[in-house]
Write a protein that holds these residues in place. Structure first.
Motif, PDB file in Angstrom:
ATOM      1  N   GLY A 720      16.906 -16.072  27.530  1.00 31.87           N
ATOM      2  CA  GLY A 720      15.969 -15.594  27.051  1.00 31.87           C
ATOM      3  C   GLY A 720      15.770 -14.394  28.414  1.00 31.87           C
ATOM      4  O   GLY A 720      15.607 -12.491  27.917  1.00 31.87           O
ATOM      5  N   VAL A 721      16.146 -14.131  29.404  1.00 30.28           N
ATOM      6  CA  VAL A 721      15.358 -13.482  30.327  1.00 30.28           C
ATOM      7  C   VAL A 721      17.539 -12.499  30.772  1.00 30.28           C
ATOM      8  O   VAL A 721      16.916 -11.319  29.989  1.00 30.28           O
ATOM      9  CB  VAL A 721      16.039 -14.277  32.097  1.00 30.28           C
ATOM     10  N   GLN A 722      18.134 -13.121  30.400  1.00 24.70           N
ATOM     11  CA  GLN A 722      19.447 -12.094  29.683  1.00 24.70           C
ATOM     12  C   GLN A 722      19.138 -11.058  27.972  1.00 24.70           C
ATOM     13  O   GLN A 722      19.300  -9.748  28.188  1.00 24.70           O
ATOM     14  CB  GLN A 722      20.446 -12.224  29.553  1.00 24.70           C
ATOM     15  N   ALA A 723      18.547 -11.525  27.361  1.00 24.23           N
ATOM     16  CA  ALA A 723      18.282 -10.795  26.586  1.00 24.23           C
ATOM     17  C   ALA A 723      17.169  -9.396  26.444  1.00 24.23           C
ATOM     18  O   ALA A 723      16.980  -8.483  26.347  1.00 24.23           O
ATOM     19  CB  ALA A 723      17.185 -12.155  25.589  1.00 24.23           C
ATOM     20  N   MET A 724      16.273  -9.836  27.767  1.00 23.97           N
ATOM     21  CA  MET A 724      15.368  -8.800  28.108  1.00 23.97           C
ATOM     22  C   MET A 724      15.569  -7.636  29.268  1.00 23.97           C
ATOM     23  O   MET A 724      15.786  -6.378  28.876  1.00 23.97           O
ATOM     24  CB  MET A 724      14.282  -9.717  28.784  1.00 23.97           C
ATOM     25  N   ILE A 725      16.905  -8.387  30.021  1.00 24.66           N
ATOM     26  CA  ILE A 725      17.647  -7.070  30.188  1.00 24.66           C
ATOM     27  C   ILE A 725      18.935  -6.003  28.933  1.00 24.66           C
ATOM     28  O   ILE A 725      18.535  -5.319  29.897  1.00 24.66           O
ATOM     29  CB  ILE A 725      18.586  -7.937  31.577  1.00 24.66           C
ATOM     30  N   LYS A 727      17.600  -5.780  26.846  1.00 26.07           N
ATOM     31  CA  LYS A 727      16.526  -4.238  26.506  1.00 26.07           C
ATOM     32  C   LYS A 727      16.390  -3.005  27.280  1.00 26.07           C
ATOM     33  O   LYS A 727      16.183  -1.811  26.370  1.00 26.07           O
ATOM     34  CB  LYS A 727      15.385  -4.436  26.219  1.00 26.07           C
ATOM     35  N   GLY A 728      17.075  -3.024  28.047  1.00 25.89           N
ATOM     36  CA  GLY A 728      17.578  -1.681  29.182  1.00 25.89           C
ATOM     37  C   GLY A 728      16.134  -1.387  30.060  1.00 25.89           C
ATOM     38  O   GLY A 728      16.589  -0.600  30.718  1.00 25.89           O
ATOM     39  N   ILE A 729      15.235  -2.244  30.181  1.00 23.18           N
ATOM     40  CA  ILE A 729      13.973  -2.050  30.104  1.00 23.18           C
ATOM     41  C   ILE A 729      13.917  -3.077  31.937  1.00 23.18           C
ATOM     42  O   ILE A 729      12.643  -2.560  32.206  1.00 23.18           O
ATOM     43  CB  ILE A 729      12.348  -1.913  29.376  1.00 23.18           C
ATOM     44  N   VAL A 730      14.840  -3.529  32.115  1.00 25.13           N
ATOM     45  CA  VAL A 730      14.250  -4.362  33.019  1.00 25.13           C
ATOM     46  C   VAL A 730      15.146  -4.240  34.099  1.00 25.13           C
ATOM     47  O   VAL A 730      16.514  -4.265  34.513  1.00 25.13           O
ATOM     48  CB  VAL A 730      14.838  -6.052  32.933  1.00 25.13           C
ATOM     49  N   ASP A 731      14.676  -4.278  35.866  1.00 30.42           N
ATOM     50  CA  ASP A 731      15.368  -4.702  36.767  1.00 30.42           C
ATOM     51  C   ASP A 731      15.986  -5.104  37.266  1.00 30.42           C
ATOM     52  O   ASP A 731      15.449  -6.455  37.649  1.00 30.42           O
ATOM     53  CB  ASP A 731      14.655  -3.435  37.852  1.00 30.42           C
ATOM     54  N   LYS A 732      17.298  -5.422  36.744  1.00 27.86           N
ATOM     55  CA  LYS A 732      18.035  -6.594  36.905  1.00 27.86           C
ATOM     56  C   LYS A 732      17.669  -7.628  38.658  1.00 27.86           C
ATOM     57  O   LYS A 732      18.318  -8.574  38.174  1.00 27.86           O
ATOM     58  CB  LYS A 732      19.004  -7.075  36.200  1.00 27.86           C
ATOM     59  N   ASP A 733      17.955  -6.577  39.138  1.00 28.62           N
ATOM     60  CA  ASP A 733      17.792  -7.388  40.580  1.00 28.62           C
ATOM     61  C   ASP A 733      16.265  -7.644  41.430  1.00 28.62           C
ATOM     62  O   ASP A 733      16.660  -7.927  42.546  1.00 28.62           O
ATOM     63  CB  ASP A 733      18.287  -5.714  41.495  1.00 28.62           C
ATOM     64  N   ASN A 734      15.536  -7.284  39.917  1.00 26.71           N
ATOM     65  CA  ASN A 734      14.461  -7.728  40.649  1.00 26.71           C
ATOM     66  C   ASN A 734      13.364  -8.600  40.030  1.00 26.71           C
ATOM     67  O   ASN A 734      12.158  -7.847  38.735  1.00 26.71           O
ATOM     68  CB  ASN A 734      13.370  -6.349  41.162  1.00 26.71           C
ATOM     69  N   ILE A 735      13.971 -10.205  39.499  1.00 27.69           N
ATOM     70  CA  ILE A 735      13.933 -10.611  38.919  1.00 27.69           C
ATOM     71  C   ILE A 735      13.026 -12.322  39.370  1.00 27.69           C
ATOM     72  O   ILE A 735      13.453 -12.453  40.395  1.00 27.69           O
ATOM     73  CB  ILE A 735      14.145 -11.051  37.785  1.00 27.69           C
ATOM     74  N   GLY A 736      11.399 -12.031  39.782  1.00 23.74           N
ATOM     75  CA  GLY A 736      11.248 -12.806  39.918  1.00 23.74           C
ATOM     76  C   GLY A 736      10.389 -14.571  39.071  1.00 23.74           C
ATOM     77  O   GLY A 736      10.948 -14.265  37.430  1.00 23.74           O
ATOM     78  N   ILE A 737      10.604 -15.211  39.150  1.00 17.00           N
ATOM     79  CA  ILE A 737      10.027 -16.028  38.175  1.00 17.00           C
ATOM     80  C   ILE A 737       8.409 -17.677  38.959  1.00 17.00           C
ATOM     81  O   ILE A 737       9.115 -17.346  40.305  1.00 17.00           O
ATOM     82  CB  ILE A 737      11.389 -17.784  37.936  1.00 17.00           C
ATOM     83  N   GLN A 738       8.143 -17.636  37.869  1.00 15.65           N
ATOM     84  CA  GLN A 738       6.786 -18.469  38.381  1.00 15.65           C
ATOM     85  C   GLN A 738       6.060 -20.080  37.208  1.00 15.65           C
ATOM     86  O   GLN A 738       6.207 -19.498  36.488  1.00 15.65           O
ATOM     87  CB  GLN A 738       5.580 -18.080  38.691  1.00 15.65           C
ATOM     88  N   GLY A 739       5.410 -20.472  38.188  1.00 14.14           N
ATOM     89  CA  GLY A 739       5.339 -21.958  37.709  1.00 14.14           C
ATOM     90  C   GLY A 739       4.560 -22.663  38.129  1.00 14.14           C
ATOM     91  O   GLY A 739       5.085 -23.525  39.404  1.00 14.14           O
ATOM     92  N   GLN A 740       3.411 -24.348  37.755  1.00 15.43           N
ATOM     93  CA  GLN A 740       3.164 -25.059  37.922  1.00 15.43           C
ATOM     94  C   GLN A 740       3.440 -26.133  37.032  1.00 15.43           C
ATOM     95  O   GLN A 740       3.334 -26.430  36.032  1.00 15.43           O
ATOM     96  CB  GLN A 740       1.533 -24.205  37.576  1.00 15.43           C
ATOM     97  N   SER A 741       3.157 -26.827  37.905  1.00 14.62           N
ATOM     98  CA  SER A 741       3.313 -28.402  37.449  1.00 14.62           C
ATOM     99  C   SER A 741       4.744 -28.504  36.876  1.00 14.62           C
ATOM    100  O   SER A 741       6.113 -28.693  37.338  1.00 14.62           O
ATOM    101  CB  SER A 741       1.953 -28.906  37.045  1.00 14.62           C
ATOM    102  N   TRP A 742       4.097 -29.396  35.556  1.00 17.38           N
ATOM    103  CA  TRP A 742       6.420 -29.106  34.862  1.00 17.38           C
ATOM    104  C   TRP A 742       6.798 -28.007  34.505  1.00 17.38           C
ATOM    105  O   TRP A 742       7.714 -27.990  35.252  1.00 17.38           O
ATOM    106  CB  TRP A 742       5.901 -29.676  33.414  1.00 17.38           C
TER     107      TRP A 742
END
Length: 914
Positions: A720-725, A727-742
């Motif tokens: 999914g992240v690769q599909a967003m990259i 699109k040419g609008i994502v700085d692939k060197d500056n991606i973060g990920i966050q979640g809680q519990s599960w």
């Protein structure tokens, strides 16, 4: 000119200081005549207001600052509510250490909607209206006489320690009453009577007032304690629990007092012919809808234990220990968690008023007696899971034995054994029914004949949730209930609403897909009369509709005969909810929202010819760089087509590459048109805040394979992240990920498998399934085994059946691969995920020299509860990700830490100096 226009379009981003002023519609009411709407608009932290709007050509609007608890009178002439003191004033009084009892009281406000006259009564401690027929109101003010209640016990549900003056006033005419030294009061639902509890020396007096005649009936004048006063639905009967035990007695005996419809006053402490059974003080009496039955609680006399009563043993000699026995139906933590409830546990009895007979319902200590909402019919049911309870630690879908109870005789008959579902009684009391999970069908039993009925056996539709992807029995799509007098059973398929005659199963009717029309629209029934627990087929059928492909929604008018397709009333690319109708059925109000538009209130006429916006909350959003959202799709590593949500800043530039945050939790794409308020974080990133601050936010759906929760997450998130990259609008060197519990678990797993993320946030993550499997969910006292064998963790077997699955899905065993800087939050009173899981993860990251921080909010649970802590977490989350994804300077709490000696003395939000 162009330069000036561009300058005007520059909007500031959301800041952490913006949270407090964000507004929500806390409550909305429509008058019975459909001419007025009252909306309570609340701030996250600040003074709210009531907006009163006339639904007429003039659209007259009145704003009442600091008002709340608004309601309309029965005749729609009056609006009543409370005006509260300014929050800033209260805060100043707290800073000055002023006692709470010296804080300013609220004021009662009445507005005559015909004349606009406003009546304000200061110093009011609260007000009440009858539940149904609102022809009267009552309010309390401080007593005018000196009060000394130090010797009076007032252990009641709602009463205060201090007596007050009670004023009762009619909305129609000038009739009124006033009473001194009142401790408690309440209206009958129909507004014909009021009970009053007042002080008389060291005792409590209970009397009833007939509001029309003014006749007072004193029932009791010598109680030291009372509980649970209640009227029958028509106000003709009254019951209360009362005690005459002395104030000094630690354990008090309570009696049940009843004034029946014939005016006869009765009371009893123990059950006749059952002298070892006493009335329970912990069970609220209640009447059946007909008034024929009075239900109350009872307990056997308490056991005496020689060791506990032995006065020759000193307190410091007494042994205190927990013994965990393999044969126990519940493990010790569950027993201890439920200890207070168990000590207050009550059996149920019914008093048949016309025959003056008492019957005990369900003798077993482990059985639960259930009635329908209004206690109609001659039957109750008893659900007893004690034969299967021992397995509950690892099997949360245990069965239960189902019996019926005859309310006239108390006779109990077994109906079915090992039922796996949630049996409940139909509104008219004729059937017990449930979704039978093992075969994904709806079942019923005729309570009079005990005949079993396979309600959905003749319907070709799916009644189980088809996207179910955990190792447990799938849930149903649900049932909205029954029609009047239990004539028809109503049930949901994947998309449709079905009507089933329980005695003519082959005539089941699809009410929403008349000729087998194909679409992705899911229809669900709306019951707009909260006083009915059934659907009245003489009323119009109202439906909500949700289009699964586009995520659009709206309201529809259906046909109870099933001859016509649902008619669109209002529909669009938005979330529609909260539909209410005036009693005269001429106007509707509801709320509509998108990601860009707050959930404002709208109204329409009966045919929805045009919708009219009534509120406009959060006007300040217009001056802030907000954002937008689009539905995106991508292919998982297994080739499955998946959906996701991509949020973009309002000033999005398609030629620019943005840092991107990735957040996820199961499937979230149906929330395409959901409005997210900027709120301090309880555990996860606030999407509007990050989008407003020039991030993209991607939220992918996840499809799980049994036994492979970690790889399943990887196989959806990463492509999914690769599909967003792409699109040419994502700085692939500056991606973060966050979640809680599960989500926190999956973050921890994914960063052991890839280094594509520049920074990660994992809240309350399970990282070691082998140790977590045998742990306890301290919030419930349950073993965690069920989580892995049956539900969200999705392993599908025991630790000894699938040891490699537990290890392969545990991030802890692969922490040496992690290079991603990680921020963990795991609080020391977490009742869902053991705190030691966060510690294990942090220590493993620390041991492997991965930049990592563990935030532990003392005394906080799984998700933060206190607003001060939520604000703190919000700041630290943004500072952490801004540092790694935007190159901002790191704050001092990241570079220096906060040593224990500095705890509580500094927050270290300041940015470090190079």
């Amino acid at each position: 000119m162009a330069f000036n226009l561009a300058a005007q379009q520059i909007k500031p981003s959301l800041s952490h200081q913006d949270y407090d002023r964000w507004e929500t519609i806390a409550n909305k009411q429509i008058s019975k005549d459909g001419k007025w709407v009252a909306m309570e608009i609340a701030l996250q932290d600040g003074d709210g207001r009531v907006q009163l709007t006339e639904l007429a050509a003039s659209k007259k609007a009145i704003t009442i600052p600091r008002a709340g608890k608004a309601a309309f009178s029965e005749n729609s002439r009056w609006m009543i509510g409370l005006i509260q003191a300014e929050k800033d004033s209260i805060r100043q009084l707290k800073l000055q250490k002023v006692k709470k009892e010296d804080f300013p009281e609220d004021s009662l406000l009445l507005i005559d909607l015909r004349t606009d006259e406003k009546i304000k009564i200061p110093g009011v401690g609260g007000y009440k209206l009858p539940k149904k027929v609102k022809n009267w109101y009552a309010y309390q003010v401080p007593s005018k006489v000196d009060k000394d209640t130090s010797s009076i016990e007032t252990k009641t549900v709602k009463s205060k320690d201090e007596p007050f003056v009670l004023n009762i006033q009619s909305f129609v005419g000038d009739k009124s009453y006033a009473f001194e030294t009142v401790l408690d009061y309440g209206f009958s639902d129909d507004g014909s009577k009021v009970y009053l509890v007042s002080k008389k020396e060291d005792f409590k007096v209970i009397k009833l007032l007939d509001l029309e005649s003014g006749i007072e009936n004193q029932l009791i004048d010598s109680l030291t304690a009372y509980k649970f006063p209640v009227f029958s639905s028509n106000g003709a009967q009254f019951a209360v629990l009362g005690s005459t035990s002395s104030v000094e007695e630690e354990i008090k005996d309570f009696q049940l007092y009843l004034l029946d419809g014939e005016g006869e006053f009765k009371h009893w402490e123990s059950i006749p012919d059952q002298k070892d059974h006493r009335v329970s003080e912990h069970f609220s009496p209640s009447f059946s809808d007909s008034g024929e039955h009075l239900f109350f609680g009872w307990n056997p006399l308490p056991k005496t234990y020689s060791y506990a009563a032995d006065s020759s043993i000193l307190e410091d000699e007494r042994v205190n220990l927990d013994i965990w026995g393999w044969q126990d139906k519940e493990i010790q933590p569950m027993q201890l968690k439920k200890l207070e409830d168990r000590e207050r546990e009550s059996k149920v009895a019914v008093y048949q008023i016309s025959k003056s007979e008492i019957h005990l319902l369900g003798e077993s200590l482990s059985s639960d007696v259930h009635f329908n909402r209004f206690k109609k019919g001659d039957w109750a049911i008893v659900r007893d899971n004690s034969p299967y309870r021992r397995a509950y630690s690892w099997d949360i879908q245990i069965g239960e034995d189902l019996s019926r109870v005859n309310l006239k005789t108390g006779e109990i008959n077994l109906l079915a054994e090992n039922v796996i579902g949630n049996p409940r009684i139909s509104p008219a009391g004729k059937f017990v029914y449930w979704y039978n999970a093992p075969d994904s069908s709806w079942q019923a039993i005729d309570l009079a004949s005990k005949a079993k009925i396979a309600l959905t056996s003749e319907i070709k539709d799916a009644f189980h949730y088809e996207l179910h992807d955990s190792p447990s029995l799938p849930r149903s799509y649900g049932s909205p209930g029954w029609s009047a007098d239990d004539e028809f059973f109503l049930v949901y398929g994947k998309y449709d609403v079905w009507k089933v005659d329980p005695f003519k199963l082959d005539q089941a009717k699809n009410l929403t897909r008349v000729k087998g029309e194909k679409s992705e629209m899911t229809y669900r029934l709306l019951n707009l009369d909260s006083e009915k627990d059934y659907f009245d087929m003489s009323d119009e059928m109202m439906l909500s509709g949700f289009e699964n492909e586009t995520k659009s929604s709206g309201f529809f008018r259906g046909d109870w005969k099933g001859d016509k397709l649902p008619k669109v009333l209002v529909y669009g690319a938005a979330t529609y909810n909260g539909l209410k109708i005036a009693e005269n059925k001429k106007r509707y109000i509801y709320q509509k929202s998108t990601f860009k538009a707050s959930p404002d209130v709208y109204y329409s006429d009966a045919d929805f010819h045009k919708e009219h916006q009534m509120s406009q909350i959060n006007k300040q959003q217009e001056g802030i760089n907000w954002g937008d959202v689009e539905l995106v799709d991508f292919l998982s590593n297994d080739g499955d087509k998946m959906n996701g949500l991509l949020f973009k800043p309002e000033n999005f530039d398609p030629n620019k590459k943005y840092p991107m945050m990735v957040y996820f939790y199961e499937r979230r794409s149906d929330a395409l048109h959901h409005y997210y308020s900027p709120v301090p974080s309880a555990s996860i990133i606030n999407i509007p805040y990050f989008v407003s601050n020039e991030y993209l936010v991607f939220v992918p759906d996840i499809k799980y394979k049994i036994g492979l929760p970690g790889p399943s997450a990887f196989d959806c998130i990463v492509p999914g992240v690769q599909a967003m990259i792409a699109k040419g609008i994502v700085d692939k060197d500056n991606i973060g990920i966050q979640g809680q519990s599960w989500g926190g678990y999956q973050v921890a797993y994914v960063i052991t498998q890839t280094n594509m993320f520049k920074a990660a946030g994992a809240g309350a993550p399970v990282v070691n399934m082998t140790s977590a499997y045998g742990g306890i969910r301290w919030g419930t006292g349950m073993s965690r085994m069920f989580q892995y064998e049956q539900t969200q963790s999705r392993i599908g077997g025991t630790l000894w059946e699938k040891p490699l699955y537990y290890i392969e899905n545990s991030p802890l065993f692969y922490t040496d691969r992690v290079e991603t800087p990680t921020l963990i939050m795991h609080n020391d009173k977490d009742g869902a995920v053991p705190w030691y899981q966060g510690i294990e993860f942090f220590m493993a990251l620390k041991r492997n020299d991965v930049p990592s921080w563990l935030l532990v909010y003392n005394g906080e649970d799984h998700n933060l509860k206190e607003r001060k802590n939520k604000k703190d977490l919000s700041i630290r989350l943004s500072q952490f990700f801004d540092h790694y994804l935007k190159g901002e300077k790191a704050p001092l709490w990241m570079t220096e830490g906060i040593p224990a000696i500095e705890k509580g003395k500094t927050l270290k939000y300041e940015l470090s100096i190079d």
